[in-house]
Design a protein around this motif. Structure first.
Motif, PDB file in Angstrom:
ATOM      1  N   ASP A  24       7.086   2.074  -4.517  1.00 24.16           N
ATOM      2  CA  ASP A  24       7.649   0.772  -4.862  1.00 24.16           C
ATOM      3  C   ASP A  24       6.597  -0.325  -4.867  1.00 24.16           C
ATOM      4  N   GLY A  25       5.326   0.060  -4.922  1.00 21.55           N
ATOM      5  CA  GLY A  25       4.273  -0.940  -4.874  1.00 21.55           C
ATOM      6  C   GLY A  25       4.058  -1.419  -3.453  1.00 21.55           C
ATOM      7  N   GLY A  26       3.715  -2.688  -3.290  1.00 21.55           N
ATOM      8  CA  GLY A  26       3.548  -3.248  -1.962  1.00 21.55           C
ATOM      9  C   GLY A  26       2.326  -4.133  -1.848  1.00 21.55           C
ATOM     10  N   VAL A  27       2.122  -4.656  -0.657  1.00 19.70           N
ATOM     11  CA  VAL A  27       1.020  -5.577  -0.370  1.00 19.70           C
ATOM     12  C   VAL A  27      -0.259  -4.798  -0.092  1.00 19.70           C
ATOM     13  N   ILE A  28      -1.360  -5.228  -0.695  1.00 21.60           N
ATOM     14  CA  ILE A  28      -2.669  -4.649  -0.413  1.00 21.60           C
ATOM     15  C   ILE A  28      -3.309  -5.392   0.753  1.00 21.60           C
ATOM     16  N   GLU A 156       7.339  -4.491   2.534  1.00 21.60           N
ATOM     17  CA  GLU A 156       6.419  -4.462   1.396  1.00 21.60           C
ATOM     18  C   GLU A 156       5.234  -3.550   1.670  1.00 21.60           C
ATOM     19  N   GLY A 157       5.516  -2.413   2.315  1.00 21.14           N
ATOM     20  CA  GLY A 157       4.466  -1.463   2.649  1.00 21.14           C
ATOM     21  C   GLY A 157       3.880  -0.797   1.411  1.00 21.14           C
ATOM     22  N   PHE A 158       2.565  -0.710   1.366  1.00 21.10           N
ATOM     23  CA  PHE A 158       1.858  -0.085   0.244  1.00 21.10           C
ATOM     24  C   PHE A 158       1.844   1.423   0.446  1.00 21.10           C
ATOM     25  N   GLU A 159       2.319   2.155  -0.557  1.00 20.97           N
ATOM     26  CA  GLU A 159       2.297   3.614  -0.515  1.00 20.97           C
ATOM     27  C   GLU A 159       1.146   4.102  -1.376  1.00 20.97           C
TER      28      GLU A 159
END
Length: 204
Positions: A24-28, A156-159
């Motif tokens: 789902d995307g997310g914050v870098i 907003e976890g980055f996978e």
């Protein structure tokens, strides 16, 4: 003591990312600033990705306060996406992302694999820092990698995988950003990077 560490009103951010397929995307990376005003917070800078048609759309933003946001992703009213440039990045492959903000010119830029892909002018507002407001507390200030906050449930976890994150308290030129992208990597793209363990619902 309170200090403007890893934040600035002018900045450049670099990162290599490999988003996981189906994520789902997310914050870098994000720089959160607490108590920008009484009862409210802000974001000095944040770079991340959102899913779109099986690929990922990069974005960069800052929030002078909770109720306002300055975002660049090629879709906003004031965004200028350069013709012929591919803004979307693939999943399962490494891509280099970079972004800049210049307070003097109010210009925000977004780069993919060393190329300027989008920018916006008149990016009204100033990225909040520790000393540009009458903050009440500094205990909530933090830099996070791979999520929007470091405490409580992960949001907003980055996978995927992130490497080579760099922050500069100045605006780098397009040539300088291209040089970083074209430089020999300091890590092996074919091997697995360092993995940080997580417990369910929060960072460990």
């Amino acid at each position: 003591p309170p200090q403007d560490k890893l934040m600035s009103e002018n900045w450049t951010i670099h990162a290599w990312v490999r988003p996981a397929a189906g994520s789902d995307g997310g914050v870098i990376i994000s720089r959160y600033v607490a108590d920008v005003y009484r009862g409210g917070s802000g974001i000095n800078y944040e770079m991340g990705v959102t899913p779109e048609g099986g690929r990922m759309r990069p974005y960069v933003r800052f929030k002078p306060r909770d109720t306002s946001e300055v975002r660049l992703n090629g879709l906003q009213t004031n965004d200028v996406q350069l013709g012929g440039c591919n803004l979307l990045i693939p999943v399962g492959e490494w891509s280099h992302l970079a972004s800049t903000y210049n307070r003097d010119t109010r210009r925000m830029e977004l780069y993919v694999n060393g190329e300027l892909v989008a920018y916006r002018l008149a990016a009204v507002g100033v990225p909040p820092t520790v000393f540009d407001t009458a903050q009440l507390s500094h205990l909530g200030d933090e830099v996070t990698i791979g999520a929007s906050r470091s405490s409580g449930p992960v949001t907003e976890g980055f996978e995927g995988e992130i490497d080579e994150i760099r922050f500069y308290r100045k605006v780098k030129t397009a040539d300088q950003i291209a040089q970083v992208y074209n430089a020999p990597p300091s890590f092996n793209l074919s091997t697995s990077p360092l993995t940080l363990p997580l417990r369910v619902g929060a960072y460990q």
